[in-house]
Design a protein around this motif. Sequence first.
Motif, short mmCIF file in Angstrom:
data_model
loop_
_atom_site.label_atom_id
_atom_site.label_comp_id
_atom_site.label_asym_id
_atom_site.label_seq_id
_atom_site.Cartn_x
_atom_site.Cartn_y
_atom_site.Cartn_z
N GLU A 182 0.81 -1.21 0.00
CA GLU A 182 0.00 0.00 0.00
C GLU A 182 0.85 1.26 0.00
N ARG A 183 1.93 1.19 0.71
CA ARG A 183 2.84 2.36 0.68
C ARG A 183 3.84 2.14 -0.45
N ILE A 184 3.45 2.62 -1.61
CA ILE A 184 4.23 2.39 -2.83
C ILE A 184 4.85 3.70 -3.30
N VAL A 185 6.17 3.71 -3.30
CA VAL A 185 6.85 4.91 -3.80
C VAL A 185 6.82 4.90 -5.32
N LEU A 186 6.54 6.06 -5.89
CA LEU A 186 6.65 6.21 -7.34
C LEU A 186 7.94 6.96 -7.60
N LEU A 187 8.88 6.29 -8.25
CA LEU A 187 10.18 6.89 -8.52
C LEU A 187 10.20 7.30 -9.98
N THR A 188 10.01 8.55 -10.19
CA THR A 188 9.79 9.03 -11.56
C THR A 188 10.83 10.06 -11.97
N GLY A 189 10.98 10.22 -13.26
CA GLY A 189 11.76 11.33 -13.79
C GLY A 189 10.92 12.59 -13.73
N LEU A 190 11.32 13.59 -14.44
CA LEU A 190 10.59 14.85 -14.44
C LEU A 190 9.12 14.65 -14.83
N LEU A 191 8.23 15.24 -14.06
CA LEU A 191 6.81 15.13 -14.35
C LEU A 191 6.35 16.29 -15.23
N LYS A 192 6.84 16.26 -16.46
CA LYS A 192 6.43 17.29 -17.39
C LYS A 192 5.03 17.00 -17.88
N LYS A 193 4.22 18.01 -17.89
CA LYS A 193 2.91 17.91 -18.53
C LYS A 193 3.15 17.44 -19.97
N ASP A 194 2.31 16.56 -20.45
CA ASP A 194 2.47 16.00 -21.80
C ASP A 194 3.61 15.00 -21.92
N GLY A 195 4.32 14.78 -20.85
CA GLY A 195 5.40 13.81 -20.91
C GLY A 195 4.91 12.44 -20.49
N VAL A 196 5.71 11.43 -20.77
CA VAL A 196 5.29 10.07 -20.46
C VAL A 196 5.15 9.84 -18.97
N ASN A 197 6.04 10.43 -18.19
CA ASN A 197 6.00 10.20 -16.75
C ASN A 197 4.70 10.72 -16.15
N TYR A 198 4.26 11.80 -16.68
CA TYR A 198 3.02 12.40 -16.19
C TYR A 198 1.86 11.42 -16.35
N CYS A 199 1.80 10.79 -17.50
CA CYS A 199 0.72 9.84 -17.76
C CYS A 199 0.83 8.62 -16.86
N ARG A 200 2.04 8.18 -16.69
CA ARG A 200 2.22 6.99 -15.85
C ARG A 200 1.83 7.32 -14.41
N TRP A 201 2.13 8.51 -14.05
CA TRP A 201 1.76 8.97 -12.71
C TRP A 201 0.25 8.98 -12.54
N GLN A 202 -0.43 9.36 -13.59
CA GLN A 202 -1.89 9.34 -13.53
C GLN A 202 -2.42 7.92 -13.38
N GLY A 203 -1.76 7.00 -14.08
CA GLY A 203 -2.15 5.59 -13.96
C GLY A 203 -1.93 5.09 -12.54
N TYR A 204 -0.84 5.53 -11.97
CA TYR A 204 -0.51 5.18 -10.59
C TYR A 204 -1.64 5.63 -9.65
N ARG A 205 -2.06 6.87 -9.86
CA ARG A 205 -3.11 7.41 -9.01
C ARG A 205 -4.43 6.69 -9.20
N ARG A 206 -4.70 6.36 -10.44
CA ARG A 206 -5.96 5.68 -10.72
C ARG A 206 -6.00 4.32 -10.01
N ALA A 207 -4.88 3.62 -10.08
CA ALA A 207 -4.83 2.30 -9.45
C ALA A 207 -5.04 2.42 -7.93
N LEU A 208 -4.39 3.41 -7.35
CA LEU A 208 -4.53 3.62 -5.90
C LEU A 208 -5.97 3.90 -5.56
N GLU A 209 -6.52 4.82 -6.28
CA GLU A 209 -7.89 5.24 -6.03
C GLU A 209 -8.86 4.07 -6.11
#
Lengths: 344, 344
Positions: A182-209
């Motif tokens: 449950e306590r899952i660190v997301l280790l990401t590169g720069l969270l640029k809007k429109d960048g791939v990391n940003y999208c993956r981060w959104q997926g991360y949040r969706r899964a948590l939610e």
Amino acid sequence: MSRSRVTIKDVAKLAEVSIATVSNVINGTGRVSLDTQRKVEQAIGELDFAPSASARNLKDKKSSLIAVIVPLLEKGRLQDNPFYWHLVRGIEESARDEKLHVILVGIGPDESFSFIREQHLDGLIFVGAFEDTEVVESVLRLNVPCVFMDSLIDNSDFYQVSLDDELGGYIGTKHLLSLGHERIVLLTGLLKKDGVNYCRWQGYRRALEEAGVPYRPELVYEEPTSSLGGYRAASRIGAKGGGVTAVFALSDMVAIGLIKGLHDLGIQVPRDMSIVGFDDDERARYCIPALTTVRQDIVQKGRTAVRLLTAQIERDHSVERQVTLGVELVPRQSTAPLAARVKD
Amino acid sequence: MSRSRVTIKDVAKLAEVSIATVSNVINGTGRVSLDTQRKVEQAIGELDFAPSASARNLKDKKSSLIAVIVPLLEKGRLQDNPFYWHLVRGIEESARDEKLHVILVGIGPDESFSFIREQHLDGLIFVGAFEDTEVVESVLRLNVPCVFMDSLIDNSDFYQVSLDDELGGYIGTKHLLSLGHERIVLLTGLLKKDGVNYCRWQGYRRALEEAGVPYRPELVYEEPTSSLGGYRAASRIGAKGGGVTAVFALSDMVAIGLIKGLHDLGIQVPRDMSIVGFDDDERARYCIPALTTVRQDIVQKGRTAVRLLTAQIERDHSVERQVTLGVELVPRQSTAPLAARVKD
DNA sequence: ATTACTTAGTTAAATGGTTGACCAATGAAG
DNA sequence: CTTCATTGGTCAACCATTTAACTAAGTAAT
């Protein structure tokens, strides 16, 4: 005897025909009798003639060259993730099939596009998110076929090839959640809007939610994408008190550094910490423990980009403008149920 | 309004000067008053003019393009060692400094050089050993500056950048010998005459000889250079009865596969088997256990190649024709004294 | 025999720049 | 008042190819 380059004229003279005829023989255009054709071919062979691309390009306003444009890191350095090799490899292989050649261009923020504008490039592949909208705009002015890769511009006119990054973020996270973490660190590169990391981060949040696990911003570590970045993050992540039991690193390169870092701290993977990577490059498979990761086919990505490019070059409008490639979870040994930890 | 490309003529018209003057302004040649210069620059800006590289190339018989030529694997596939990325990276970065651009060319055995001959390439960098002497000869006929990399052609007229591979083979082997190992497997790629592996193999033999350890051909495993190759070799190497206690793999990529293979067989590195790699790519550092390896600076290799190329382009004869870069042993955790094994 | 169509090929313009030769204007020196 | 040099710029040839327009000759149809 610094004989200058053999031209079509020399061939014409030797074959006793006009240069137009030679040109026709070379290109299979016009009308040429079998006899003259042979004479000309003979002359070409004898003189070891190769037509000048520059002259041809000038006339045809094309070059058979496509550019792969990669944003530079600081100080004019190219990206150093060797993963890029596979991308370029896929591009070169496909381009070769299309009789196109690939030129590799690193481009910095201040850099001008002069080179790209001066060459009559047949196509451009942009890799990664360019922050500068100015860049994008000046490109469009060029009126050259373009493909944007991993740059999630919200404009359906653009040809784009990308990954289902959101899903990638989702399945990686979900995998960990399903193991009880449950306590899952997301280790990401720069969270640029429109960048791939940003999208993956959104997926991360969706899964948590979806799992009813609260999203904690403090578990999102934005680090440079490098093995060293992962290595260094280990101490923060491994620190007591955080209660972190799993990490989702958005690049295998980072995950590998992280595993090493944890290892050096005496933290065992997956017993003490589960790790999921992203990309599935070769390192993931041969890493110890083998890395559970979200797979993408990077060579395919390159190939697809070339396909979208040639579609534009050949004005084939039947081809889709946006391609989103799939992702796949590859479970290996770096993840384990949380229960395993409780046991020790 | 599919406005065709803006040419120097349009600029000339707008600035009310001759095209020669425009050309002079662009290139800083000839004599132009400050006033006209400004007028022209204004016009260039207004029209967003970029001179055509094709036209310029045609006149100048050059292209500001250099090609990196890599031999293809089977079926038109490019080498898949991501290590190449660093090489290309070094080349691109240096080339950019020289206002040159890099075009990546995979070339197969049957493939013709037509492309290379048609473009007025300013320089060629050949990577790896080309078996075909015909290739080399047809290149020389082109009369284009060339640099051969990792291709140990015995001809001091050629510009070459290579590594002290013999020494690399020597120090890697010596390191293992000094730890008490004697039955040392050499895990190499193809042993092509003039290739890097061949030289490293010679260094291996020299070290053995110097230590008075008999050379056993059956300990030389010629395998494809891939992680999978290394992985597969593990079972042969780990088999009982061979008495092998150490392996010198001539590529980190192979070494990493090997370590994994041994690990899967329950053979521990370095307790049961010492491993030395070659290259020192990033994987070596983050591998578990960290890989002892023979380091080469591949980015530097690329940079050097460009330096030798520009020396030729600029006819600077003061630059040496052959550069041999150094190697260095990087001791890490994958090697241990043989004694350690006896203890267990 | 005239017309029309093919066939096989030539001529010359065009592509977009660069550059050496040339020229006109001005000023200085003899 | 010539002579000479300097400055600022134009002219036109050239780079190596492609291609539309044309020609010349042979053949077929009217």
